[in-house]
Design a protein around this motif. Structure first.
Motif, PDB file in Angstrom:
ATOM      1  N   GLU A 141       4.782  43.538  58.324  1.00  0.00           N
ATOM      2  CA  GLU A 141       4.656  42.091  58.166  1.00  0.00           C
ATOM      3  C   GLU A 141       5.702  41.650  57.134  1.00  0.00           C
ATOM      4  O   GLU A 141       5.414  41.601  55.937  1.00  0.00           O
ATOM      5  CB  GLU A 141       3.245  41.713  57.715  1.00  0.00           C
ATOM      6  CG  GLU A 141       2.159  42.133  58.697  1.00  0.00           C
ATOM      7  CD  GLU A 141       0.754  41.968  58.130  1.00  0.00           C
ATOM      8  OE1 GLU A 141       0.605  41.227  57.124  1.00  0.00           O
ATOM      9  OE2 GLU A 141      -0.176  42.577  58.690  1.00  0.00           O
ATOM     10  N   MET A 176       5.243  41.713  62.846  1.00  0.00           N
ATOM     11  CA  MET A 176       4.807  40.323  62.923  1.00  0.00           C
ATOM     12  C   MET A 176       5.571  39.505  61.873  1.00  0.00           C
ATOM     13  O   MET A 176       5.307  39.625  60.674  1.00  0.00           O
ATOM     14  CB  MET A 176       3.303  40.219  62.639  1.00  0.00           C
ATOM     15  CG  MET A 176       2.399  40.833  63.689  1.00  0.00           C
ATOM     16  SD  MET A 176       2.220  39.776  65.143  1.00  0.00           S
ATOM     17  CE  MET A 176       3.023  40.828  66.362  1.00  0.00           C
ATOM     18  N   LYS A 189       1.013  35.165  66.157  1.00  0.00           N
ATOM     19  CA  LYS A 189       0.792  36.345  65.310  1.00  0.00           C
ATOM     20  C   LYS A 189      -0.607  36.886  65.594  1.00  0.00           C
ATOM     21  O   LYS A 189      -1.598  36.152  65.531  1.00  0.00           O
ATOM     22  CB  LYS A 189       0.949  35.974  63.833  1.00  0.00           C
ATOM     23  CG  LYS A 189       2.354  35.495  63.471  1.00  0.00           C
ATOM     24  CD  LYS A 189       2.517  35.253  61.986  1.00  0.00           C
ATOM     25  CE  LYS A 189       1.744  34.043  61.505  1.00  0.00           C
ATOM     26  NZ  LYS A 189       2.281  32.779  62.038  1.00  0.00           N
ATOM     27  N   TRP A 203      -3.991  33.481  60.974  1.00  0.00           N
ATOM     28  CA  TRP A 203      -3.089  33.743  62.092  1.00  0.00           C
ATOM     29  C   TRP A 203      -3.719  33.316  63.413  1.00  0.00           C
ATOM     30  O   TRP A 203      -3.074  32.658  64.239  1.00  0.00           O
ATOM     31  CB  TRP A 203      -2.769  35.233  62.167  1.00  0.00           C
ATOM     32  CG  TRP A 203      -1.810  35.748  61.150  1.00  0.00           C
ATOM     33  CD1 TRP A 203      -1.301  35.077  60.075  1.00  0.00           C
ATOM     34  CD2 TRP A 203      -1.253  37.056  61.119  1.00  0.00           C
ATOM     35  NE1 TRP A 203      -0.461  35.887  59.368  1.00  0.00           N
ATOM     36  CE2 TRP A 203      -0.405  37.112  59.982  1.00  0.00           C
ATOM     37  CE3 TRP A 203      -1.387  38.191  61.918  1.00  0.00           C
ATOM     38  CZ2 TRP A 203       0.314  38.263  59.647  1.00  0.00           C
ATOM     39  CZ3 TRP A 203      -0.685  39.332  61.579  1.00  0.00           C
ATOM     40  CH2 TRP A 203       0.154  39.368  60.465  1.00  0.00           C
ATOM     41  N   ASP A 240       6.620  33.254  62.979  1.00  0.00           N
ATOM     42  CA  ASP A 240       6.600  33.285  64.438  1.00  0.00           C
ATOM     43  C   ASP A 240       5.481  32.378  64.936  1.00  0.00           C
ATOM     44  O   ASP A 240       4.541  32.042  64.194  1.00  0.00           O
ATOM     45  CB  ASP A 240       6.410  34.705  64.954  1.00  0.00           C
ATOM     46  CG  ASP A 240       6.994  34.911  66.352  1.00  0.00           C
ATOM     47  OD1 ASP A 240       7.285  33.905  67.030  1.00  0.00           O
ATOM     48  OD2 ASP A 240       7.179  36.070  66.756  1.00  0.00           O
TER      49      ASP A 240
END
Length: 390
Positions: A359, A334, A341, A229, A338
């Motif tokens: 998540e 999250m 993150k 991430w 996206d």
């Protein structure tokens, strides 16, 4: 615009027939470039490597010109309830739906860029008056950011996220909501964080799909997924994919000429982000209806806010106070696709009372449009956890 009630005025947004005819004429007369040089058969995400493919854009433009109905979106806004009021010298537009439930909690929803109040129009009624009597209910307020939609366009500098957060407190107080919950994503998530950090006496708790960690944190102790991430987020902002933010932060006026003068330019600039930031394998329309995107783009077009909306980057890009801390309960989600993150250990450095962390398996930057049923349930569950924690 109907009459005033105190400092808040009922508002009816209706575009003129002349403005809609002008839009169609501009679309018919559009000058388009040649096709991209990375042409591939659909579906293939690499088709978008140079931006919006010509064939895709032509199809959306034709629908916008001949099939799209702006009046139906205006009617949807009218049914929800629209208002305007002046806060700190600036006219602010907002949607407001009071719940019929006596146990409802005030909730402010803040959109981001390239979004608008369109992110929430399909959800307001369900949040205010859910069919399930056991589900929490909310008095829903969804303002248009300064320079967006039917809010005024600031004529001077200074309307950054800190000032917007303070304006939201004033707005909610004016509506009779001394304390309230808050949700946001993208810039709305940034503003929601500032709201909670600066005004904990007013904010009961927050739900957000954006978590801004303080700078300089180490990756030591992070899981492999969390390290990925971090790498993906840094690559996004440091590489060419983050160029839009640098352009709007450094030269919003320059890109603004194209966004206000050309509906096709505006569409391409925004559609590119819907495509790249959504949880899809090719086109954003795999998850988001074309009319939903056109509601959003047409709102920018008719209100001439392409330039003024871009200026939020000049005001606040990468400007979150590194010392800001959020001590009210927070629910954070999250979404997997996206663009930003943040690992939970990093988020906990700023958000000190994370009472729910999720998540999901699907969803990107626009979850209210991509996965609306999941989004509404997650928002409800997150806010219920926040209220229970108090």
């Amino acid at each position: 615009m109907p009459g005033s009630t105190g400092e808040v005025q009922a508002f009816d947004a209706r575009a003129s027939d002349a403005d809609l005819a002008d839009l169609r004429a501009r679309l018919a007369a559009a000058r388009l470039p040649e096709a991209e040089t990375v042409r591939r058969p659909a579906p293939d995400p690499r088709r978008w490597d140079q931006g919006v493919p010509l064939a895709d854009l032509v199809a959306v433009v034709e629908h916008w010109r001949t099939g799209y109905d702006w009046r139906s979106f205006e009617e949807r806004l009218r049914r929800i309830g629209q208002f305007r009021t002046t806060v700190d010298g600036l006219g602010i537009h907002f949607l407001h739906r009071r719940s019929a439930r006596a146990d409802a909690t005030p909730l402010i929803l803040t959109h981001g860029w390239p979004g608008s109040v369109r992110e929430f129009t399909d959800l307001v009624e369900e949040l205010a008056d859910p069919p399930d009597a056991g589900a929490p209910a909310f008095h829903v307020v969804a303002p248009s950011l300064p320079g967006f939609g039917h809010s005024d366009r600031p004529a001077t500098t200074g309307w950054g996220t800190e000032r917007i957060a303070a304006a939201w407190v004033e707005l909610m107080g004016r509506l009779g909501y001394a304390t309230f919950l808050a949700h946001g994503g993208d810039w709305g998530g940034n503003i929601t964080t500032v709201l909670a950090g600066r005004f904990p006496e007013h904010v009961l708790g927050i739900h957000t799909t954006f978590a801004d960690a303080p700078p300089g944190l180490s990756t030591d102790g992070l899981s492999d997924v969390e390290r990925r991430w971090v790498a993906e987020t840094r690559a996004f902002y440091d590489g060419p994919r983050g160029a839009y933010a640098k352009q709007q932060a450094a030269r919003p006026q320059t890109i603004g000429y194209a966004l206000v003068d050309s509906p096709v330019g505006l569409l391409a600039w925004i559609l590119d982000k819907f495509a790249e930031w959504s949880d899809t394998e090719d086109s954003p329309f795999e998850r988001i209806g074309v009319d939903a995107v056109l509601d959003d783009v047409t709102l920018y077009w008719l209100t001439r806010t392409g330039a003024s909306a871009a200026r939020i980057y000049a005001e606040s890009h990468a400007s979150m106070d590194p010392g800001l801390r959020v001590d009210v309960p927070a629910a954070i989600t999250m979404y997997p696709r996206d663009i930003e993150k943040i690992p939970r250990p990093w988020a906990q450095e700023r958000y000190r009372r994370i009472v729910r962390w999720r998540e999901p398996d699907a969803g990107g930057h626009f979850p209210s449009l991509e996965v609306p049923e999941h989004f509404v349930q997650d928002l409800r569950d997150g806010l219920a956890a926040v209220l229970a924690a108090r």
